[in-house]
Design an enzyme around this catalytic site. Structure first.
Site, short mmCIF file in Angstrom:
data_model
loop_
_atom_site.label_atom_id
_atom_site.label_comp_id
_atom_site.label_asym_id
_atom_site.label_seq_id
_atom_site.Cartn_x
_atom_site.Cartn_y
_atom_site.Cartn_z
CG ASP A 179 -61.06 -20.12 10.46
OD1 ASP A 179 -61.53 -21.25 10.26
OD2 ASP A 179 -60.03 -19.91 11.12
CD GLU A 230 -61.53 -23.72 13.52
OE1 GLU A 230 -60.38 -23.80 13.06
OE2 GLU A 230 -62.18 -24.71 13.92
#
Length: 360
Positions: free
Chosen positions: A242, A285
């Site tokens: 992430d 993301e």
């Protein structure tokens, strides 16, 4: 000569263009081959000295097909054009030529094969069946008439009949071969295009448009298979990444710059792919990296290397660097697909909560 070649090239690119429908290309291939067959039939009949009507009919048929081609090209009614061409030649002109060329004694029965092949390949649906049945009925009737009433047919000598049969067989064979060859080439071309489009659609369905990595749907199936075969493949490791503070990057520098960051990170993941290592954009993301057939230390070092590369290469406009957090998991035989994703997600969450830019 150059003008003639230019016209031929124009006709070829227009009529036989891959952009045209398959039926249109097949229909014009049929008419082209049949027209040359009629032209050669006229020349052959004239040279061996057959009666005037015997060589004028194929000439008339040639001119008629040429005229119909112009009409068909202008109207763009391909199915109607093909039906008219086959009906006029196969059901009208060929039977008349059958009488003028000594019936079964001459070479006209070979042209029946051309009519049947053309109706099978150029027509569609019920029209094809109807024309085929009419051809069989009509020619069966012609054969019966020749058997019982041979006086209705123009006769020819044994030598002329032999030459006519031989030439008709050669002409019909060349027409059928040429027609089949053109259709085969067109089918092959279309098949390649379909395969290319299929591969393109499959790639589009399985990859993320922005990064070029596999998407979530494909990776889920791939991961399920990898877990099921864990006993056969040995070690299996999974890392979930992430990008830290990605929302701030979007808010501060705009979404185009956020997309740039995502694509740069995807390139880093792609650089470690190979030997079964597979990456995907899992959503937003978040990214996943599957590392099979590696011992734990090697797999972990690859993930560490990814984090190190990110914090030294992806630079923001304020000259700071992007960082990434990662959850790392070594799969075990008793783990299911759901448990694997749940646990690696927990590890990623722990990495984010414990200061980011690290692996848990």
């Amino acid at each position: 000569m150059e003008k003639i070649l230019s016209v031929i090239r124009t006709i070829r690119s227009t009529i036989f263009s891959p952009k045209s429908t398959m039926q249109k290309r097949i229909t014009y291939a049929m008419v082209l081959c049949a027209s040359f067959g009629e032209l050669f039939g006229f020349i052959e009949s004239y040279l061996i000295g057959l009666p005037t009507i015997a060589y004028l009919l194929p000439l008339f048929s040639f001119l008629l097909l040429m005229g119909l081609s112009v009409w068909g090209f202008k109207t763009k009614k391909t199915n109607l054009f093909a039906t008219i061409c086959i009906s006029v030649t196969g059901l009208l002109i060929f039977p008349i030529m059958f009488f003028a060329n000594a019936g079964l004694h001459g070479g006209m029965p070979y042209y029946l094969l051309i009519a049947i092949a053309c109706s099978a390949l150029a027509l569609r649906g019920r029209t094809r069946v109807v024309i085929f049945i009419l051809l069989i009925i009509e020619y069966s009737g012609l054969f019966a008439i020749y058997r019982y009433y041979p006086q209705f047919f123009i006769t020819m000598g044994a030598e002329e009949a032999f030459i006519d049969q031989l030439c008709s067989m050669i002409i019909a064979g060349c027409v059928l071969f040429s027609f089949s060859f053109i259709v085969s080439r067109q089918n092959s071309h279309d098949r390649r295009k379909i395969e290319q489009l299929s591969m393109l659609y499959e790639r589009q369905a399985n990859t993320d448009e922005l990064t070029g990595l596999y998407n979530r749907r494909y990776f889920n199936n791939f991961l399920k298979l990898a877990i099921l075969t864990l006993g056969d493949t040995g070690k299996l490791h999974l890392a979930m990444f992430d990008i830290d503070d990605f929302k701030k990057v979007n808010d501060k520098y705009g979404h185009p710059y956020g997309d740039y960051v995502l694509k740069q990170f995807a390139k880093i993941l792609q650089s470690v792919e190979g030997n079964g290592v597979t990456s995907c954009r899992y959503g937003g993301e978040e990214f996943l990296l599957l590392l099979p057939k590696k011992n734990r230390e090697n797999a972990f070092s690859i993930v560490e290397k990814i984090l190190e590369t990110v914090r030294t290469t992806i630079q923001l406009p304020d000259e700071s660097f992007v960082t990434v957090s990662a959850g790392f998991l070594t799969c075990k035989d008793e783990m299911t697909y759901e448990i694997v994703l749940q646990n690696v997600d927990k590890n990623l969450y722990a990495a984010k909560c414990s200061g980011k830019n690290r692996i848990v």
